[in-house]
Design a protein around this motif. Structure first.
Motif, PDB file in Angstrom:
ATOM      1  N   TYR C  51       0.880  -1.178   0.000  1.00 13.59           N
ATOM      2  CA  TYR C  51       0.000   0.000   0.000  1.00 13.59           C
ATOM      3  C   TYR C  51       0.915   1.226   0.000  1.00 13.59           C
ATOM      4  O   TYR C  51       1.287   1.721   1.064  1.00 13.59           O
ATOM      5  N   GLY C  53       2.636   4.587   0.259  1.00 12.04           N
ATOM      6  CA  GLY C  53       2.256   5.706   1.121  1.00 12.04           C
ATOM      7  C   GLY C  53       2.089   5.210   2.541  1.00 12.04           C
ATOM      8  O   GLY C  53       2.856   5.581   3.432  1.00 12.04           O
ATOM      9  N   MET C  54       1.108   4.336   2.758  1.00 12.51           N
ATOM     10  CA  MET C  54       0.927   3.795   4.108  1.00 12.51           C
ATOM     11  C   MET C  54       2.120   2.942   4.521  1.00 12.51           C
ATOM     12  O   MET C  54       2.537   2.970   5.688  1.00 12.51           O
ATOM     13  N   LYS C  57       4.951   5.064   5.785  1.00 13.44           N
ATOM     14  CA  LYS C  57       4.573   5.715   7.045  1.00 13.44           C
ATOM     15  C   LYS C  57       4.555   4.727   8.201  1.00 13.44           C
ATOM     16  O   LYS C  57       5.031   5.024   9.299  1.00 13.44           O
TER      17      LYS C  57
ATOM     18  N   ALA D  55      -7.956   0.656   7.062  1.00  9.64           N
ATOM     19  CA  ALA D  55      -7.109   1.807   7.379  1.00  9.64           C
ATOM     20  C   ALA D  55      -7.842   3.068   6.944  1.00  9.64           C
ATOM     21  O   ALA D  55      -8.462   3.115   5.873  1.00  9.64           O
ATOM     22  N   ASP D  57      -7.189   6.994   6.121  1.00  8.48           N
ATOM     23  CA  ASP D  57      -6.073   7.895   5.808  1.00  8.48           C
ATOM     24  C   ASP D  57      -4.739   7.259   6.189  1.00  8.48           C
ATOM     25  O   ASP D  57      -3.880   7.893   6.830  1.00  8.48           O
ATOM     26  N   GLN D  58      -4.594   5.968   5.832  1.00  8.60           N
ATOM     27  CA  GLN D  58      -3.335   5.233   5.971  1.00  8.60           C
ATOM     28  C   GLN D  58      -2.933   4.912   7.403  1.00  8.60           C
ATOM     29  O   GLN D  58      -1.758   4.629   7.673  1.00  8.60           O
ATOM     30  N   GLU D  59      -3.936   4.926   8.310  1.00  7.86           N
ATOM     31  CA  GLU D  59      -3.688   4.472   9.678  1.00  7.86           C
ATOM     32  C   GLU D  59      -4.676   3.365   9.992  1.00  7.86           C
ATOM     33  O   GLU D  59      -5.876   3.509   9.729  1.00  7.86           O
TER      34      GLU D  59
END
Lengths: 146, 82, 146, 82
Positions: C51, C53-54, C57, D55, D57-59
């Motif tokens: 994924y 981007g994720m 991070k 997830a 916003d990617q969290e």
């Protein structure tokens, strides 16, 4: 086949790690540990004395134990003796196993035993003269977990 | 006859790395007592046995271990490898 | 400075380990873990999806946590995506610390989190077709020790 | 408007990696219910939420998390990295 080398010559971490990993499709996890001479308070050099004959036998015994206990695919121990300077690599251990936890545990086991059961003695030469490095209680205690 | 070896500061206090010793000592402790009786430098090296380790024929042993059949005895401080 | 790389290209374990260790006099212990594609039952290839981007991070967050918790001198994470064959190296982690126990623990922590908290998914292509690798309960359980 | 992304077998069942979704869903669960009502392929992908992760916003988030302010939602199976 596990390899044990006790030598005064430097070794290349990169070359050793690459050779250890080469062609390996039997083990999913490879762990290496490398010990480096730290520059603590102006250390000029370190001299490592050992007991030729016993050293190789003692390390081979540890490696045999680790190979059997963690069902390792392979293991490597290199340990230098003689004169070393800050930044020099003192020793390395490598383990290969199907499972990452086994590879980590076997490498830690080998390190703990090398610290306290392989006949090496370090002497540090610094601005205040020379002194034998004292064994740490915590290193002896570390053996109890195995 | 035994080969007796010394490492690290034990070697430095004794002043040599190895010697041949003629002895009838039955145990490591008896050998240590014999050596201490010889000269002050042995007295100094063996003053505190709890700070020493011993290997018999290149295997770690205890100070009360028998010497029968042993050819090589080594005295040294706790190891500091790794 | 810790480095995180997510890439489809192969990497050289030897070069990376050597570069990570180079000139280091601040850390007495360096640990590396390398994950290798195992040849299990005629595996032809593996495809790793991620994924973008994720992934970066999530890994950066794990590395920050490890740097602080174990007071590391440095850390490195490389993880590949795309197509891999048996024997290919999937990923590697490296940690540098003054103390060997900290270097080992931080590397194991990073591995445990990469397994279950970084957004990668493996698909295996073998003689019986393709199948997504299922997450293991033991990998999820491994997080509880940290 | 949300960007909704799918990975691994979720992507394969849905048949595309991402889409824009017009929704008033207040939580992830409400969004899932809306999607499932659309077409059988969504029903198949979201049949067992315990096998899925989400997830925002990617969290990583929970399925009862609110969607207010969220721009990107991703659904996927448990990760298998390392």
């Amino acid at each position: 086949m596990p390899v044990v080398r006790v030598q005064s010559e430097p070794f290349s971490l990169g070359d050793e790690a690459e050779a250890f990993a080469k062609g390996r499709t039997d083990a999913g996890g490879l762990v290496t540990f490398t010990g480096v001479v730290r520059d603590t308070g102006g250390l000029a050099r370190m001299e490592i004395e050992h007991y030729p004959g016993m050293t190789e036998k003692a390390i081979a015994g540890m490696v045999d134990t680790a190979m059997a206990r963690w069902d390792l695919a392979d293991a490597l121990v290199i340990h230098r003796h003689g004169t070393l300077a800050p930044g020099d690599r003192i020793m390395m251990v490598a383990t290969a196993s199907r499972h990452r936890v086994a590879a980590f545990e076997a490498a830690e086991f080998l390190m703990d035993y090398l610290k306290s059961r392989a006949p090496f003695w370090k002497k540090e030469f610094g601005p205040d003269g020379a002194a034998w490095v004292a064994a740490k209680d915590e290193d002896e205690d570390a053996l109890s977990r195995w | 006859m035994l080969d007796v070896m010394y490492f690290a500061w034990v070697r430095e206090r004794i002043g040599e790395p190895r010697e041949r010793v003629e002895t009838d000592a039955a145990t490591v402790e008896e050998l240590v007592e014999e050596l201490k009786a010889r000269e002050p430098r042995y007295e100094a090296a063996f003053a505190d046995l709890s700070a020493l380790r011993v290997a018999l024929d290149q295997e770690l042993a205890d100070f009360d271990a028998p010497l029968a059949g042993v050819r090589e005895v080594a005295f040294f401080p706790p190891m500091t490898g790794g």
